[in-house]
Structures are given as structure tokens and as C-alpha cells.
Design an enzyme around this catalytic site. Sequence first.
Site, PDB file in Angstrom:
ATOM      1  N   CYS A 101      49.651 -26.472  66.553  1.00 32.33           N
ATOM      2  CA  CYS A 101      50.590 -27.001  67.542  1.00 32.33           C
ATOM      3  C   CYS A 101      50.257 -26.252  68.811  1.00 32.33           C
ATOM      4  O   CYS A 101      50.540 -25.060  68.914  1.00 32.33           O
ATOM      5  CB  CYS A 101      52.046 -26.774  67.156  1.00 32.33           C
ATOM      6  SG  CYS A 101      53.144 -27.213  68.534  1.00 32.33           S
ATOM      7  N   CYS A 104      53.726 -25.156  70.790  1.00 34.66           N
ATOM      8  CA  CYS A 104      54.640 -24.154  70.246  1.00 34.66           C
ATOM      9  C   CYS A 104      54.272 -23.900  68.787  1.00 34.66           C
ATOM     10  O   CYS A 104      53.252 -23.283  68.523  1.00 34.66           O
ATOM     11  CB  CYS A 104      56.084 -24.586  70.409  1.00 34.66           C
ATOM     12  SG  CYS A 104      56.424 -26.315  70.039  1.00 34.66           S
ATOM     13  N   SER A 105      55.065 -24.371  67.847  1.00 30.69           N
ATOM     14  CA  SER A 105      54.737 -24.102  66.439  1.00 30.69           C
ATOM     15  C   SER A 105      55.243 -25.215  65.532  1.00 30.69           C
ATOM     16  O   SER A 105      55.735 -24.956  64.440  1.00 30.69           O
ATOM     17  CB  SER A 105      55.317 -22.757  66.009  1.00 30.69           C
ATOM     18  OG  SER A 105      56.703 -22.732  66.284  1.00 30.69           O
ATOM     19  N   CYS A 106      55.131 -26.465  65.967  1.00 39.49           N
ATOM     20  CA  CYS A 106      55.569 -27.599  65.147  1.00 39.49           C
ATOM     21  C   CYS A 106      54.780 -27.597  63.835  1.00 39.49           C
ATOM     22  O   CYS A 106      53.565 -27.380  63.832  1.00 39.49           O
ATOM     23  CB  CYS A 106      55.347 -28.909  65.891  1.00 39.49           C
ATOM     24  SG  CYS A 106      56.336 -29.004  67.401  1.00 39.49           S
TER      25      CYS A 106
HETATM   26 FE    FE Z   1      55.372 -27.177  68.422  1.00 42.25          FE
END
Ligand code: FE
Length: 196
Positions: A101, A104-106
Site C-alpha cells: 500500500c 499507508c497500510s491497506c
Molecule cells: Fe493504505
Amino acid sequence: MSTTEEHLSPALRTEALEQLLTERGLVDPAVMDKFIATYETAVGPMNGAKVVARAWVDPEYQQRLLGDGTAAIKELGFGGPQGEHIVVVRNTPQEHNVVVCTLCSCYPWPVLGLPPSWYKDPAYRARVVREPRTVLAEMGLDLPDDVPITVRDSSTEVRWFVLPERPAGTEDLGEEELAALVTRDAMVGVAKVAAP
Ligand code: FE
């Protein structure tokens, strides 16, 4: 010079934040505790491993999984936050997919749980897009130069999930034994599933 806040550990900062939100009536600590416990124990890569093992032994399930990941994953009882739109791609000896991602951190929580720290690291997020082959080699996965690598960027719209290649020598294994071989890293595409 750094400020005082930068010296506070993430745990302390989180605790302070939780206290503030609770005081203002924005979150219920009991709900939060339940949520954390769920993702620590009940939801994690073992769910994704069951999906992968099923796809390896059942070609029709595999077709459904590649056609509509969310629905096929739901068939095994997995769904919920961050799993509303999961798209599954298959890794083969001829082509490789790796998930990131960049923003961010999906991450597909229902099948993988919470993302590991390296997945959230800005260095991984930036570099795997620019030089995937190098990053994968650094993580221990050396791919032949003629195997194309596709970097899949997860977002709020789409969470990517990798169906890794079934290792050779596992023809006699049952679904449960197969699931035990599947690792989180293989389902993100930064590793292969090793033969037993
Ligand atoms: Fe994300």
C-alpha cells in the site's frame, strides 16, 4: 532537536489517545479491547492459509476465488472490516505479484489479520514499486530475471491478496496439511511457499 512527543513510545501515545477518546465518549474501551483481542487471536494469516489450501485442492473454488475474491472468501466464513473488496491474483513460475500500500497500510484484514511492521515501513512502500526485484531479493526471494513482477497497490477501494504457487511434492497432502505450509509472506507475495 526533537520535541517531547517524539520521545514517547507508540504504545504510550496510543494509550493517551484511547484515554482521550474514551473521556470524550467517542469510543467504548470494552469494544476496543474486544476488537484488539479478535485481531490478535481469531483473525490472522491462518484464515488466508485456509483459502489458499482450498484453492489448491478445488479448481472450481480457485476459479471463483480469482473471479470474485470477496465472495469466495466469504464462502469460508471470512469477512469484515477491510475485506469489503478483496481481489486475488495468482503467482505462478511465469509471473509474480507482490502487494504494497503505497499510501499507508491497506491490507486484507479478514484473511491476513493486521499488517506486519515492514509492510507499513515507508522504505518498503516506496522501494518495492521502483525496484521490486531488488527488494524481494533482499527479503530472501530471488526471482529469475525473465519472470515479470507486478506490484499491486492496495487502497481503500481494493485489497490485493496473493494466491501463491503450490509447491512441488505436496500432491499427497490434504487440505489441512497444505494450509499449515502457507505463510503470511507468501500471501503478500514477498515469499514462496516452501515444500515440506
Ligand atoms: Fe493504505
